[in-house]
Design an enzyme around this catalytic site. Sequence first.
Site, PDB file in Angstrom:
ATOM      1  N   ASN A   1     -14.775  -0.113   6.107  1.00  0.00           N
ATOM      2  CA  ASN A   1     -15.240  -0.039   7.717  1.00  0.00           C
ATOM      3  C   ASN A   1     -16.672   0.332   7.854  1.00  0.00           C
ATOM      4  O   ASN A   1     -17.126   0.605   8.834  1.00  0.00           O
ATOM      5  CB  ASN A   1     -14.563   1.073   8.171  1.00  0.00           C
TER       6      ASN A   1
ATOM      7  N   GLU B   1     -17.761   8.067   8.860  1.00  0.00           N
ATOM      8  CA  GLU B   1     -16.889   7.029   9.179  1.00  0.00           C
ATOM      9  C   GLU B   1     -17.321   6.606  10.888  1.00  0.00           C
ATOM     10  O   GLU B   1     -18.088   7.058  11.319  1.00  0.00           O
ATOM     11  CB  GLU B   1     -15.580   7.800   9.597  1.00  0.00           C
TER      12      GLU B   1
ATOM     13  N   ASP C   1     -20.270  13.868  -1.122  1.00  0.00           N
ATOM     14  CA  ASP C   1     -18.940  14.451  -0.606  1.00  0.00           C
ATOM     15  C   ASP C   1     -18.078  14.910  -1.495  1.00  0.00           C
ATOM     16  O   ASP C   1     -18.252  14.891  -2.622  1.00  0.00           O
ATOM     17  CB  ASP C   1     -18.516  13.429   0.381  1.00  0.00           C
TER      18      ASP C   1
ATOM     19  N   HIS D   1     -18.250   2.339   6.235  1.00  0.00           N
ATOM     20  CA  HIS D   1     -18.896   3.910   6.143  1.00  0.00           C
ATOM     21  C   HIS D   1     -19.739   4.024   4.973  1.00  0.00           C
ATOM     22  O   HIS D   1     -19.757   3.254   4.005  1.00  0.00           O
ATOM     23  CB  HIS D   1     -17.758   5.089   6.174  1.00  0.00           C
TER      24      HIS D   1
HETATM   25  P1  PGA Z   1     -15.074   2.306  -3.420  1.00  0.00           P
HETATM   26  O1  PGA Z   1     -15.356   3.235  -2.246  1.00  0.00           O
HETATM   27  O2  PGA Z   1     -16.369   2.320  -4.309  1.00  0.00           O
HETATM   28  O3  PGA Z   1     -14.091   2.826  -4.295  1.00  0.00           O
HETATM   29  O4  PGA Z   1     -14.878   0.841  -3.024  1.00  0.00           O
HETATM   30  C1  PGA Z   1     -16.785   3.094  -1.630  1.00  0.00           C
HETATM   31  C2  PGA Z   1     -16.733   3.957  -0.279  1.00  0.00           C
HETATM   32  O5  PGA Z   1     -15.664   4.013   0.127  1.00  0.00           O
HETATM   33  O6  PGA Z   1     -17.624   4.442   0.096  1.00  0.00           O
END
Ligand code: PGA
Length: 253
Positions: free
Chosen positions: A136, A143, A67, A138
């Site tokens: 959450n 999301e 992304d 995701h």
């Molecule tokens: P993070 O993000 O590795 O910074 O915790 C993970 C994500 O949101 O997919």
Amino acid sequence: MRLIFAEDYEDMSCEAAKIVSGQIYLKPQSVLGLATGSTPVGLYDRLVQLYQTVGLDFSGVTTFNLDEYVGMSSENPESYHYFMKKHLFSRVNLRPDHCFVPNGMAEDLEEEGRRYDAMIEAAGGIDLQVLGIGRNAHIGFNEPDIKFEAMTHEVRLDDETIRANARFFAREEDVPRYAISMGIRNIMLARRVLLLASGPEKAEAVYAAACGSVSPKAPASILQLHRDATIIVDAAAAARLPEAWKEKRFYNF
Ligand code: PGA
């Protein structure tokens, strides 16, 4: 689904590096799907170490990132493209023209999504997709309540994601509200999936991914239906998983 119970962040990163480097040794022309965020930084550091110490060869590897924020160029230090250059692309012998990130600056994001999906297909599909997980649940920027059949598309970030990502920006208002992300279908089409989770704030999401019902409310839960999905969790992220699963280092179901 296969779970690997790591002790801590270091141990999780080492296990992940074994799997990713093993993929490259077995298939030097591998197509890797890559993720940004704090979680995979230790994995990338170990891959760089393997490149420097034992000559892990990335010259045949192609990468596709999950992304990018909408409106951010690859030169912007807050962009995911910049993150990847800093943590991996510039530190190993990946060919720059073999490293792809969705273009958040594209005028027509729908067209950009189609272009990105076509490039992945033309490369032969993703052999191994690395994922983090949001609080959450995701994966990528898919999301809660996402459509499972989505391919690369524009998404609006959840308020929870905006709050979580604010740590990378001067102010919460600066976090972009939109991104372009591979969809769940892209992830499910990958031949192997490797999800990493570390820290207590991921325990609920890991529980939903591995033990909850498969539902768009917890996008990572779809991985229960993937034919070759591995989750590496550290002790804090595994806190909600059944104790019986943790008796050995590996658990398969
Ligand atoms: P993070 O993000 O590795 O910074 O915790 C993970 C994500 O949101 O997919």
